[in-house]
Design a protein around this motif. Structure first.
Motif, PDB file in Angstrom:
ATOM      1  N   LYS A   1       0.823  -1.205   0.000  1.00  0.00           N
ATOM      2  CA  LYS A   1       0.000   0.000   0.000  1.00  0.00           C
ATOM      3  C   LYS A   1       0.860   1.258   0.000  1.00  0.00           C
ATOM      4  N   ALA A   2       1.866   1.290   0.871  1.00  0.00           N
ATOM      5  CA  ALA A   2       2.723   2.472   0.949  1.00  0.00           C
ATOM      6  C   ALA A   2       3.453   2.705  -0.367  1.00  0.00           C
ATOM      7  N   ARG A   3       3.898   1.633  -1.018  1.00  0.00           N
ATOM      8  CA  ARG A   3       4.577   1.781  -2.307  1.00  0.00           C
ATOM      9  C   ARG A   3       3.611   2.295  -3.379  1.00  0.00           C
ATOM     10  N   LEU A   4       2.384   1.824  -3.362  1.00  0.00           N
ATOM     11  CA  LEU A   4       1.391   2.319  -4.316  1.00  0.00           C
ATOM     12  C   LEU A   4       1.117   3.807  -4.111  1.00  0.00           C
ATOM     13  N   LEU A   5       1.171   4.238  -2.862  1.00  0.00           N
ATOM     14  CA  LEU A   5       0.949   5.649  -2.549  1.00  0.00           C
ATOM     15  C   LEU A   5       2.203   6.494  -2.695  1.00  0.00           C
ATOM     16  N   GLY A   6       3.337   5.849  -2.931  1.00  0.00           N
ATOM     17  CA  GLY A   6       4.586   6.587  -3.056  1.00  0.00           C
ATOM     18  C   GLY A   6       5.080   7.166  -1.754  1.00  0.00           C
ATOM     19  N   LEU A   7       4.835   6.439  -0.644  1.00  0.00           N
ATOM     20  CA  LEU A   7       5.192   6.935   0.685  1.00  0.00           C
ATOM     21  C   LEU A   7       6.001   5.901   1.445  1.00  0.00           C
ATOM     22  N   PRO A   8       6.899   6.347   2.334  1.00  0.00           N
ATOM     23  CA  PRO A   8       7.459   5.387   3.311  1.00  0.00           C
ATOM     24  C   PRO A   8       6.326   4.901   4.211  1.00  0.00           C
ATOM     25  N   LEU A   9       6.441   3.669   4.685  1.00  0.00           N
ATOM     26  CA  LEU A   9       5.326   3.081   5.420  1.00  0.00           C
ATOM     27  C   LEU A   9       4.944   3.913   6.629  1.00  0.00           C
ATOM     28  N   TYR A  10       5.910   4.414   7.383  1.00  0.00           N
ATOM     29  CA  TYR A  10       5.541   5.118   8.606  1.00  0.00           C
ATOM     30  C   TYR A  10       4.706   6.355   8.310  1.00  0.00           C
ATOM     31  N   ARG A  11       4.878   6.931   7.108  1.00  0.00           N
ATOM     32  CA  ARG A  11       4.067   8.095   6.748  1.00  0.00           C
ATOM     33  C   ARG A  11       2.707   7.709   6.186  1.00  0.00           C
ATOM     34  N   ALA A  12       2.538   6.455   5.830  1.00  0.00           N
ATOM     35  CA  ALA A  12       1.223   5.968   5.413  1.00  0.00           C
ATOM     36  C   ALA A  12       0.392   5.525   6.610  1.00  0.00           C
ATOM     37  N   LEU A  13       1.007   5.487   7.790  1.00  0.00           N
ATOM     38  CA  LEU A  13       0.345   5.092   9.028  1.00  0.00           C
ATOM     39  C   LEU A  13      -0.038   6.339   9.830  1.00  0.00           C
ATOM     40  N   PRO A  14      -0.923   6.202  10.821  1.00  0.00           N
ATOM     41  CA  PRO A  14      -1.215   7.331  11.714  1.00  0.00           C
ATOM     42  C   PRO A  14      -0.061   7.525  12.703  1.00  0.00           C
ATOM     43  N   ALA A  15       1.040   8.073  12.215  1.00  0.00           N
ATOM     44  CA  ALA A  15       2.289   8.105  12.982  1.00  0.00           C
ATOM     45  C   ALA A  15       2.274   9.194  14.048  1.00  0.00           C
ATOM     46  N   PHE A  16       2.764   8.825  15.221  1.00  0.00           N
ATOM     47  CA  PHE A  16       3.024   9.779  16.299  1.00  0.00           C
ATOM     48  C   PHE A  16       4.494  10.177  16.343  1.00  0.00           C
ATOM     49  N   HIS A  17       5.367   9.387  15.710  1.00  0.00           N
ATOM     50  CA  HIS A  17       6.810   9.576  15.815  1.00  0.00           C
ATOM     51  C   HIS A  17       7.451   9.389  14.442  1.00  0.00           C
ATOM     52  N   ASP A  18       8.676   9.890  14.311  1.00  0.00           N
ATOM     53  CA  ASP A  18       9.453   9.620  13.099  1.00  0.00           C
ATOM     54  C   ASP A  18      10.752   8.889  13.415  1.00  0.00           C
TER      55      ASP A  18
ATOM     56  N   HIS B   1       9.117   1.013  11.445  1.00  0.00           N
ATOM     57  CA  HIS B   1       8.008   1.724  10.813  1.00  0.00           C
ATOM     58  C   HIS B   1       6.728   1.556  11.613  1.00  0.00           C
ATOM     59  N   ALA B   2       6.387   0.311  11.933  1.00  0.00           N
ATOM     60  CA  ALA B   2       5.098   0.040  12.572  1.00  0.00           C
ATOM     61  C   ALA B   2       4.961   0.778  13.898  1.00  0.00           C
ATOM     62  N   PHE B   3       6.034   0.849  14.671  1.00  0.00           N
ATOM     63  CA  PHE B   3       5.929   1.417  16.010  1.00  0.00           C
ATOM     64  C   PHE B   3       6.035   2.941  16.030  1.00  0.00           C
ATOM     65  N   CYS B   4       6.283   3.550  14.876  1.00  0.00           N
ATOM     66  CA  CYS B   4       6.101   5.000  14.795  1.00  0.00           C
ATOM     67  C   CYS B   4       4.638   5.372  15.006  1.00  0.00           C
ATOM     68  N   ALA B   5       3.738   4.405  14.799  1.00  0.00           N
ATOM     69  CA  ALA B   5       2.309   4.642  14.966  1.00  0.00           C
ATOM     70  C   ALA B   5       1.814   4.266  16.355  1.00  0.00           C
ATOM     71  N   VAL B   6       2.715   4.056  17.297  1.00  0.00           N
ATOM     72  CA  VAL B   6       2.357   3.710  18.678  1.00  0.00           C
ATOM     73  C   VAL B   6       2.467   4.962  19.540  1.00  0.00           C
ATOM     74  N   GLU B   7       1.336   5.402  20.066  1.00  0.00           N
ATOM     75  CA  GLU B   7       1.346   6.625  20.876  1.00  0.00           C
ATOM     76  C   GLU B   7       2.214   6.458  22.119  1.00  0.00           C
ATOM     77  N   ARG B   8       2.011   5.361  22.858  1.00  0.00           N
ATOM     78  CA  ARG B   8       2.754   5.127  24.102  1.00  0.00           C
ATOM     79  C   ARG B   8       4.019   4.322  23.812  1.00  0.00           C
ATOM     80  N   LEU B   9       4.794   4.779  22.851  1.00  0.00           N
ATOM     81  CA  LEU B   9       6.010   4.078  22.453  1.00  0.00           C
ATOM     82  C   LEU B   9       7.078   4.172  23.540  1.00  0.00           C
ATOM     83  N   ARG B  10       7.709   3.036  23.862  1.00  0.00           N
ATOM     84  CA  ARG B  10       8.859   3.045  24.773  1.00  0.00           C
ATOM     85  C   ARG B  10      10.145   2.871  23.970  1.00  0.00           C
ATOM     86  N   HIS B  11      10.327   1.711  23.348  1.00  0.00           N
ATOM     87  CA  HIS B  11      11.543   1.455  22.583  1.00  0.00           C
ATOM     88  C   HIS B  11      11.375   0.185  21.759  1.00  0.00           C
ATOM     89  N   LEU B  12      12.434  -0.186  21.066  1.00  0.00           N
ATOM     90  CA  LEU B  12      12.447  -1.340  20.155  1.00  0.00           C
ATOM     91  C   LEU B  12      13.653  -2.208  20.470  1.00  0.00           C
TER      92      LEU B  12
END
Length: 385
Positions: A127-144, A320-331
């Motif tokens: 989906k992100a490639r079809l939209l021409g976006l990095p995945l984290y920007r195709a998600l409801p991202a809270f972080h970069d 990418h996926a965890f940029c969309a986690v509001e209560r993000l701690r770490h990876l």
């Protein structure tokens, strides 16, 4: 298929874009541990298998993956690929729902959820490639960016290798590191002392028992870990399916020692049990909990319980996926997965300033498969050039 650096302006597609093809591969990479083996508190292994899924639509190809047994590959082909073909590539969550419905009688938790996770990740990448976006920007991202901790420290490492691995992470600007404990508890004081001396007082030290301890032994070790080596994170002191035991540790352990679990959560019920006072920080694995769609659901659950969420492993996907986690701690920047992803993919991320930052100019996950490099490790699927 477009190149990894092909970012186009604006949406690339309108309307539904049907998935036209699904292909599955698997690669088994030997470990680089002593005598080819690695150990933690409850498991010994000599290799790591990545099951990789490709999904095609609109002239683009998305890639997703999970870590597990090679048997996941034919399961994807027989149970999930027929469901996904013809689905709208711009609606991964709808395909996710259809996949879970299709495997109701085959078994959703465990291997079923892992297979769905790989396909779901491929669809989100697509989906992100079809939209021409990095995945984290195709998600409801809270972080970069996503903070990381170095993870390895296997129980069969000699002291010099153990200390060197953790020191190397600290030297690279990663301010928190983790080692495995509890296979031979009598050896752990020496291991912990060596690591604490090597990394210094300024770095955070985490410990992971992988569910090896009884409740009473875990409580004993919780006080020792905090009091003698200033350990701040105690992961799976008891098995993750024992929320009462985890709650005991959280309630009666040292105040500055956080209890963590959740890496073996496959559906929302697994996480709700842990959020009932059993953990200070919840974990989720994007390759087990239902892929990117699953991470979004767990993230909402964690936010509702005012609990931080930490990403378990698979850094190329999780960043990418965890940029969309509001209560993000770490990876968890896990040694084995970093090795495998560097072998299989071009475009993997390296920590900078203690974080992984998804590239803003690479579409999807920003990954391209290095087929020639991966081929010697193939255990399933047709060769790609």
């Amino acid at each position: 298929m477009t190149g990894a650096n092909d970012i186009r302006d604006g949406p690339a597609v309108e309307g539904a874009v049907p998935v036209t093809g699904v292909r599955v591969h698997a690669f088994t990479v030997p470990t680089d541990g002593p005598d080819g083996v690695e150990e933690d508190g409850t498991l010994r292994w000599d290799s790591t298998t990545m099951v990789l899924v490709e999904a095609d639509a609109g002239g683009r190809t998305g890639t997703g993956y999970t870590y597990g047994d090679v048997s996941l590959a034919p399961f994807v082909e027989s149970a999930l690929a027929p469901v996904v073909r013809g689905a709208d590539a711009l609606a991964p969550a709808a395909a996710w729902h259809a996949m879970l419905a299709a495997i109701r009688n085959a078994g959703r938790p465990g291997a079923g959820a892992m297979a769905v996770s790989a396909v779901d990740a491929a669809l989100w990448d697509l989906k992100a490639r079809l939209l021409g976006l990095p995945l984290y920007r195709a998600l409801p991202a809270f972080h970069d960016e996503v903070p990381v901790y170095g993870s390895g420290g296997f129980t069969n490492y000699p002291l010099d290798r153990l200390a060197r691995q953790l020191v190397d992470w600290v030297a690279r600007g990663i301010p928190r590191v983790k080692l495995k404990i509890a296979r031979e508890p009598g050896r752990d004081p020496e291991r912990l002392a060596a690591v604490r001396e090597a990394i210094g007082a300024g770095a955070e030290l985490f410990a992971d028992a992988n569910g090896a301890l009884t409740r009473k032994d875990a409580l004993h070790w919780a006080h020792r870990l905090a009091g003698e080596w200033d350990v701040r994170w105690f992961e799976e002191p008891v098995p993750s399916d024992d929320p009462a035991g985890l709650r005991l540790l959280r309630d009666r352990g040292p105040g500055r020692l956080e209890i963590a679990a959740g890496e073996y959560g496959y559906d929302l019920g697994d996480f709700t049990g842990l959020l009932d006072g059993a953990v200070d920080c919840l974990q989720a694995d994007a390759t087990r909990c239902g892929g990117v769609t699953g991470v979004l659901q767990v993230a909402g659950l964690a936010a509702a319980h005012r609990t931080d969420l930490s990403a378990h492993c698979a850094p190329a996907l999780s960043a990418h996926a965890f940029c969309a986690v509001e209560r993000l701690r770490h990876l968890e920047y896990f040694h084995d997965h970093v090795r495998v992803e560097d072998i299989v993919f071009d475009g993997t991320l390296s920590p900078a300033g203690g974080s992984l930052r998804p590239a803003p100019d690479r579409p999807g996950l920003g990954l391209e498969v290095k087929w020639a490099d991966a081929e010697p490790y193939r255990v399933h699927g047709a060769r790609r050039s």
